[in-house]
Design an enzyme around this catalytic site. Structure first.
Site, PDB file in Angstrom:
ATOM      1  N   HIS A   1       0.830  -1.203   0.000  1.00 47.35           N
ATOM      2  CA  HIS A   1       0.000   0.000   0.000  1.00 47.35           C
ATOM      3  C   HIS A   1       0.864   1.252   0.000  1.00 47.35           C
ATOM      4  CE1 HIS A   1       0.573  -0.819   4.391  1.00 47.35           C
ATOM      5  NE2 HIS A   1       0.634   0.499   4.495  1.00 47.35           N
TER       6      HIS A   1
ATOM      7  N   GLU B   1      -7.307   3.878   9.761  1.00 44.58           N
ATOM      8  CA  GLU B   1      -6.951   3.733   8.354  1.00 44.58           C
ATOM      9  C   GLU B   1      -8.120   3.197   7.547  1.00 44.58           C
ATOM     10  OE1 GLU B   1      -3.713   0.736   8.745  1.00 44.58           O
ATOM     11  OE2 GLU B   1      -5.054  -0.526   7.556  1.00 44.58           O
TER      12      GLU B   1
ATOM     13  N   GLN C   1      -3.977   3.676   1.141  1.00 42.87           N
ATOM     14  CA  GLN C   1      -4.331   3.697   2.560  1.00 42.87           C
ATOM     15  C   GLN C   1      -4.430   5.150   3.027  1.00 42.87           C
ATOM     16  OE1 GLN C   1      -1.124   3.006   5.461  1.00 42.87           O
ATOM     17  NE2 GLN C   1      -2.318   1.269   6.205  1.00 42.87           N
TER      18      GLN C   1
ATOM     19  N   HIS D   1       4.002   7.097   3.724  1.00 40.02           N
ATOM     20  CA  HIS D   1       4.927   5.976   3.589  1.00 40.02           C
ATOM     21  C   HIS D   1       4.542   5.076   2.417  1.00 40.02           C
ATOM     22  CE1 HIS D   1       1.771   4.162   6.196  1.00 40.02           C
ATOM     23  NE2 HIS D   1       2.093   3.029   5.616  1.00 40.02           N
TER      24      HIS D   1
ATOM     25  N   GLU E   1       7.644   0.792   4.894  1.00 37.86           N
ATOM     26  CA  GLU E   1       7.053  -0.221   5.768  1.00 37.86           C
ATOM     27  C   GLU E   1       7.173  -1.567   5.063  1.00 37.86           C
ATOM     28  OE1 GLU E   1       2.885   0.417   6.419  1.00 37.86           O
ATOM     29  OE2 GLU E   1       2.682  -1.226   7.848  1.00 37.86           O
TER      30      GLU E   1
HETATM   31 CO    CO Z   1       1.115   1.320   6.293  1.00 34.64          CO
END
Ligand code: CO
Length: 134
Positions: A7, A43, A54, A78, A128
């Site tokens: 994501h 989220e 996301q 991110h 991530e």
């Molecule tokens: Co994330």
């Protein structure tokens, strides 16, 4: 091993308004919503192929996303790579001298295992790692 982009996380000031905007402009319905207390976020995921967009709303000013919004404003927060083994990926990165945010995998949303890599090492982008449980 990187399997896919899992994501792209986007920090937003107004989660409900942003969900509505994404629904309308992308023409797609959100597929998942979750409050992750230990990350201080709520989220909402929109499917994009095998990956997700996301949207991240903060649960307070004194959270990572709250601080991000205060200093940098809304925007890309991110990029998450889907990997087959987060622990193995962390070991590899550690061996390369890469600075980590998480030394060991922890539980993420959707029953995933996750870990964050420091943005300084990756061109200023917070990374991530996500392992789908199974
Ligand atoms: Co994330």
């Amino acid at each position: 091993m990187i399997l896919d982009i899992d994501h792209v996380g986007i920090a937003v000031d107004d989660l409900e308004g942003s969900v509505e905007r994404y629904r309308r402009t992308l023409g797609v319905e959100p597929s998942h919503r979750e409050r992750v207390e230990d990350q201080g976020v709520e989220e909402v995921l929109f499917p994009a192929g095998a990956s997700f967009i996301q949207l991240l709303g903060s649960l307070g000013a004194d959270t990572p996303v709250g601080r991000f919004l205060a200093t940098r404003g809304p925007g890309v927060h991110h990029v998450a790579y889907r990997v087959d083994d987060v622990a193995a990926s962390l070991a590899r990165l550690r061996g390369e001298g890469v600075r980590l945010v998480d030394e060991v995998p922890r539980r993420g949303s959707r029953d995933t295992l996750i870990a964050f890599v420091h943005p300084k090492e990756m061109g200023g982008v917070l990374i991530e790692l996500v392992q789908i449980a199974g």
